[in-house]
Design a protein around this motif. Structure first.
Motif, mmCIF file in Angstrom:
data_model
loop_
_atom_site.group_PDB
_atom_site.id
_atom_site.type_symbol
_atom_site.label_atom_id
_atom_site.label_comp_id
_atom_site.label_asym_id
_atom_site.label_seq_id
_atom_site.Cartn_x
_atom_site.Cartn_y
_atom_site.Cartn_z
ATOM 1 N N LEU A 79 36.366 29.017 31.989
ATOM 2 C CA LEU A 79 36.629 30.085 31.033
ATOM 3 C C LEU A 79 35.344 30.748 30.545
ATOM 4 O O LEU A 79 34.269 30.139 30.549
ATOM 5 N N ALA A 80 35.487 31.975 30.102
ATOM 6 C CA ALA A 80 34.341 32.746 29.603
ATOM 7 C C ALA A 80 33.790 32.131 28.324
ATOM 8 O O ALA A 80 34.533 31.570 27.516
ATOM 9 N N LEU A 81 32.474 32.257 28.167
ATOM 10 C CA LEU A 81 31.787 31.782 26.965
ATOM 11 C C LEU A 81 31.184 32.973 26.240
ATOM 12 O O LEU A 81 30.775 33.949 26.868
ATOM 13 N N ASP A 82 31.122 32.882 24.944
ATOM 14 C CA ASP A 82 30.476 33.899 24.119
ATOM 15 C C ASP A 82 29.368 33.205 23.337
ATOM 16 O O ASP A 82 29.574 32.764 22.210
ATOM 17 N N LEU A 83 28.221 33.092 23.964
ATOM 18 C CA LEU A 83 27.076 32.427 23.346
ATOM 19 C C LEU A 83 26.128 33.458 22.758
ATOM 20 O O LEU A 83 25.769 34.420 23.436
ATOM 21 N N GLU A 84 25.736 33.230 21.524
ATOM 22 C CA GLU A 84 24.720 34.066 20.890
ATOM 23 C C GLU A 84 23.565 33.165 20.492
ATOM 24 O O GLU A 84 23.783 32.139 19.837
ATOM 25 N N GLY A 85 22.372 33.543 20.896
ATOM 26 C CA GLY A 85 21.192 32.771 20.546
ATOM 27 C C GLY A 85 19.955 33.532 20.959
ATOM 28 O O GLY A 85 20.038 34.630 21.519
ATOM 29 N N THR A 86 18.811 32.926 20.720
ATOM 30 C CA THR A 86 17.557 33.536 21.143
ATOM 31 C C THR A 86 17.460 33.427 22.659
ATOM 32 O O THR A 86 18.148 32.596 23.279
ATOM 33 N N PRO A 87 16.584 34.211 23.290
ATOM 34 C CA PRO A 87 16.402 34.056 24.745
ATOM 35 C C PRO A 87 16.027 32.618 25.125
ATOM 36 O O PRO A 87 16.497 32.102 26.138
ATOM 37 N N PHE A 88 15.210 31.959 24.292
ATOM 38 C CA PHE A 88 14.833 30.572 24.574
ATOM 39 C C PHE A 88 16.067 29.662 24.514
ATOM 40 O O PHE A 88 16.299 28.854 25.424
ATOM 41 N N GLN A 89 16.874 29.787 23.462
ATOM 42 C CA GLN A 89 18.080 28.970 23.346
ATOM 43 C C GLN A 89 19.011 29.203 24.528
ATOM 44 O O GLN A 89 19.538 28.253 25.109
ATOM 45 N N LEU A 90 19.205 30.463 24.881
ATOM 46 C CA LEU A 90 20.094 30.774 26.005
ATOM 47 C C LEU A 90 19.590 30.155 27.300
ATOM 48 O O LEU A 90 20.389 29.674 28.114
ATOM 49 N N SER A 91 18.268 30.124 27.502
ATOM 50 C CA SER A 91 17.723 29.505 28.723
ATOM 51 C C SER A 91 17.959 27.998 28.708
ATOM 52 O O SER A 91 18.270 27.405 29.747
ATOM 53 N N VAL A 92 17.827 27.370 27.546
ATOM 54 C CA VAL A 92 18.095 25.933 27.435
ATOM 55 C C VAL A 92 19.574 25.663 27.686
ATOM 56 O O VAL A 92 19.938 24.758 28.452
ATOM 57 N N TRP A 93 20.454 26.442 27.067
ATOM 58 C CA TRP A 93 21.889 26.223 27.230
ATOM 59 C C TRP A 93 22.313 26.448 28.677
ATOM 60 O O TRP A 93 23.176 25.737 29.198
ATOM 61 N N ASP A 94 21.692 27.419 29.346
ATOM 62 C CA ASP A 94 21.973 27.636 30.768
ATOM 63 C C ASP A 94 21.550 26.408 31.574
ATOM 64 O O ASP A 94 22.270 25.973 32.475
#
Length: 178
Positions: free
Chosen positions: A81-96
């Protein structure tokens, strides 16, 4: 005046698991901790997404509830399912990077830091992992300390232990049947 965005929420209840979920029109944006109170969800939204209004809607969340229930039963290893993640570019890279940890395996904070090409940012990686709003679906429970011990987890160490055991047990059962 800007109209408030709706965020829909529901609850997964399955055996010893009870989790609050929330999603926007874009996708899943919050998965709460095991047996966490509604206040965990409402407080997170007040801090991280002010201007949103929470609306209970079981029908809207049904696809998310289904996939998370399948996961908690050991019948699903990946979420679609689709995710709606909001964060800093650094956070998004970690979550990825967290999403790339294979089911049933663990990695360390320093391995995540190396994976995102920021090997000196181990503490920042830990902070980003701690800010992960999507327990289970962005599998931060698969991150352990260098010595293999379990460390902090927003859902608590009991939940982290249970998730790691669930995945390892599910893989072991699959090998016996395969």
């Amino acid at each position: 005046m800007k109209e408030k965005q709706h965020v829909y929420w529901s609850k997964v209840i399955l055996q010893e698991w009870s989790l609050h979920l929330a999603a926007t029109a874009k996708g899943l944006c919050f998965v709460g901790s095991q047996n966490g109170p509604f206040a965990e969800l409402s407080n997170w939204f007040a801090r991280r997404r002010p201007g949103h209004v929470l609306v209970q809607d079981h029908e809207q969340l049904a696809p998310y509830v289904a996939e998370i229930s399948e996961y908690l039963q050991g019948a699903r290893q990946q979420f679609s399912l689709a995710l709606d993640l909001e964060g800093t570019p650094f956070q998004l890279s970690v979550w990825d990077a967290l999403c790339r940890i294979p089911y049933g395996q663990t990695t360390t904070y320093s391995e995540i830091a190396a994976h995102i090409k920021k090997p000196a940012a181990v503490r920042a990686v830990g902070a980003a992992i701690g800010a992960n709003p999507l327990l289970l679906t962005v599998p931060c429970h698969r991150v352990v300390s260098k010595d293999g011990s379990l460390t902090g987890y927003r859902g608590g160490l009991d939940m982290k232990t249970a998730l790691i055991a669930l995945e390892k047990g599910s893989l072991a059962r699959g090998m016996q049947h395969g």
